[in-house]
Design an enzyme around this catalytic site. Structure first.
Site: not given
Length: 503
Positions: A194, A196, A203, A256, A264, A288
């Site tokens: 993904s 940012a 990445t 989230d 996801s 997280k």
């Protein structure tokens, strides 16, 4: 009613259909109503916008719609009110804390992808998952529904390996080493990543400094079947398309939901045909997952979900208490990763994590004996085989395989913060580091970010450099300096932390 298509040169980030006030009145349509646009070959849904940009008898179609569906200027279409989808009732059911059935989850996801659900309804669904959660049955149904409403990749090489980090740690350029190491050992690892969302570099943002990351599914299939690996942006593909729309709601609401995060991540692994999946769960202050017990619980959920999907999943709980390596920001991270893979040596945290994760994948794929994966991964890195594989990946994706670290441009507007006292580095604040790097312009400005000159546990003297901010403009540099002065990104303390007297 019938209307002619008029293509509007605007983008809104939504599926909007513009109609005149007169037509809206005749069709009994109101702003934000769902409208159905029908042709002989396709049906699309969008939200009504009443505007004088179009004349009676016309509908305005934006670039957002054109990216997904082809229309020609002047094409005749039929428009009717879309009504309220049945899936709205299922969303209300989840809002009331009830368990959803498989067909109900499938209906919600299909309506999200077909744009039958508006932003407010998608936000309601996401909020209901945050408040009431999902059990493992619902998570598995949600995962397969998200995958099967998009494209699926079938690669003619087996086994298919995959690795994914749930994120949260600045400077996590690890997979730029992991993927070439694993592929150099003969395994197949098509890595989609993904960009940012809230970090200073995803990445895909980092790899894009070295090579294009936007490729079609057919191109990815060709690349992977030829060299066994890729490092591409998943957002350019139609993999689990509902995910992009739910992520938009999550970002707006700053939530989230755990079940949605699991679905996801795993829906995209399922769509890529991954058979062996390694999930990296960074754990520590400012990421997280801050507590080890929460990381273990999440790990069990990933493993159980994998079983239900027919995938073998392992997890790695990794240290996330400070940034990985010394750089934060796309170009700076690409440079550090390239230096490390060329020389086989680099920052201890980067090499340790990359070889640790790659080693687990080598053992999972059967090319390393149990307990020997990390050693073999390090040998592949130090031998130069990983670098040769990275060069192949860069070349096949359209980059210069001979690019050197010194060729990578970084922001030339800099400012270095120094230690105001002597002592030991006792804390580096992940969130503060990310905030400062983003203020400097990362990830949009590829050359912006930070270089850390110290890590936790190191001794410093007054005046020693702590970190350098890089920016591509003086304005951005000033903004980052202000953020750095407001926050405490790096803490310096003596060995005596507190003195408490006789009470």
């Amino acid at each position: 009613m019938k209307a002619k298509v008029r293509i509007l040169d605007i983008e809104t980030g939504r599926f909007l259909v513009f109609i005149s006030e007169e037509d809206a009145k005749n069709a009994k349509l109101h702003p934000e109503d769902l409208i159905k646009v029908e042709t002989a070959k396709r049906t699309i849904y969008g939200d009504v916008v009443i505007s004088n940009m179009v004349k009676p008898g016309e509908i305005g179609v934006t670039k957002d719609i054109l990216r997904a569906y082809s229309f020609s200027d002047g094409e005749l279409v039929n428009i009717v009110p879309g009504g309220t989808p049945e899936s709205v009732r299922y969303i209300k059911k989840k809002m009331n804390g009830q368990k959803l059935k498989k067909v109900e989850i499938e209906a919600i996801i299909k309506d999200i992808v077909d744009r039958k659900l508006r932003d407010v309804e998608i936000s309601s669904f996401v909020t209901s998952l945050e408040i009431n959660g999902l059990d493992m049955d619902e998570i598995a149904w949600l995962t397969t529904a998200m995958a099967e409403t998009g494209d699926m990749l079938d690669i003619d090489r087996k086994p298919i390996m995959d690795v994914h980090s749930i994120g949260g740690v600045p400077g996590n350029k690890t997979n730029i080493l992991v993927v070439p190491i694993v592929a150099a050992a003969g395994l197949t690892i098509p890595k989609t990543s993904s960009r940012a969302i809230t970090s200073a570099a995803g990445t895909a943002d980092v790899v894009e400094v070295l090579a294009p990351v936007t490729h079609s599914l057919d191109e990815i299939k060709r690349i992977v079947e030829k060299i066994g690996a890729c490092l591409v942006w998943g957002g350019a593909l139609n993999l689990a398309p509902a995910d992009d729309l739910t992520i938009k709601a999550e970002r707006t609401l700053s939530i989230d939901p755990r079940g949605l995060m699991l679905a996801s991540i795993m829906s995209k692994k399922y769509a890529m045909g991954s058979q062996y999946v390694l999930i990296d769960i960074p754990t520590g202050e400012g990421v997280k997952v801050e507590k080890i017990e929460d990381a273990r619980s999440l790990a069990k959920d990933f493993i159980e979900l994998g079983k239900r999907l027919g995938q073998y999943v392992e997890t790695a709980i990794t240290y996330g208490g400070q940034p990985i390596g010394h750089t934060i920001g796309p170009a700076l991270e690409a440079k550090e990763a390239l230096e490390t893979i060329i020389t086989g040596k680099g920052p201890g945290s980067l090499v340790e994590k990359a070889t640790g994760l790659a080693g687990i994948l080598l053992e999972m794929g059967g090319v390393a004996p149990a307990g020997m994966g990390k050693k073999i991964a390090r040998e592949i890195l130090e031998s130069g085989k990983a670098y040769e594989k990275l060069k192949e990946i860069i070349a096949e994706q359209g980059g210069d395989p001979n690019v050197k670290p010194g060729d990578i441009p970084i922001g030339d507007k800099t400012y270095t913060f120094v230690a105001q006292t002597s002592g030991y580095i006792t804390r580096i604040d992940n969130r503060a580091i990310t905030t400062i790097a983003r203020a400097a312009g990362a990830p949009e400005d590829k050359g912006s970010g930070m270089i850390l000159h110290v890590k936790v546990g190191e001794k410093v003297k007054e005046g020693d450099p702590l970190f350098t901010i890089h920016a591509e403009s003086e304005t951005r540099l000033d903004q980052a300096i202000i953020q750095a002065r407001r926050m405490e990104p790096i803490r310096i303390e003596g060995m005596v932390l507190q003195r408490i007297g006789n009470l």
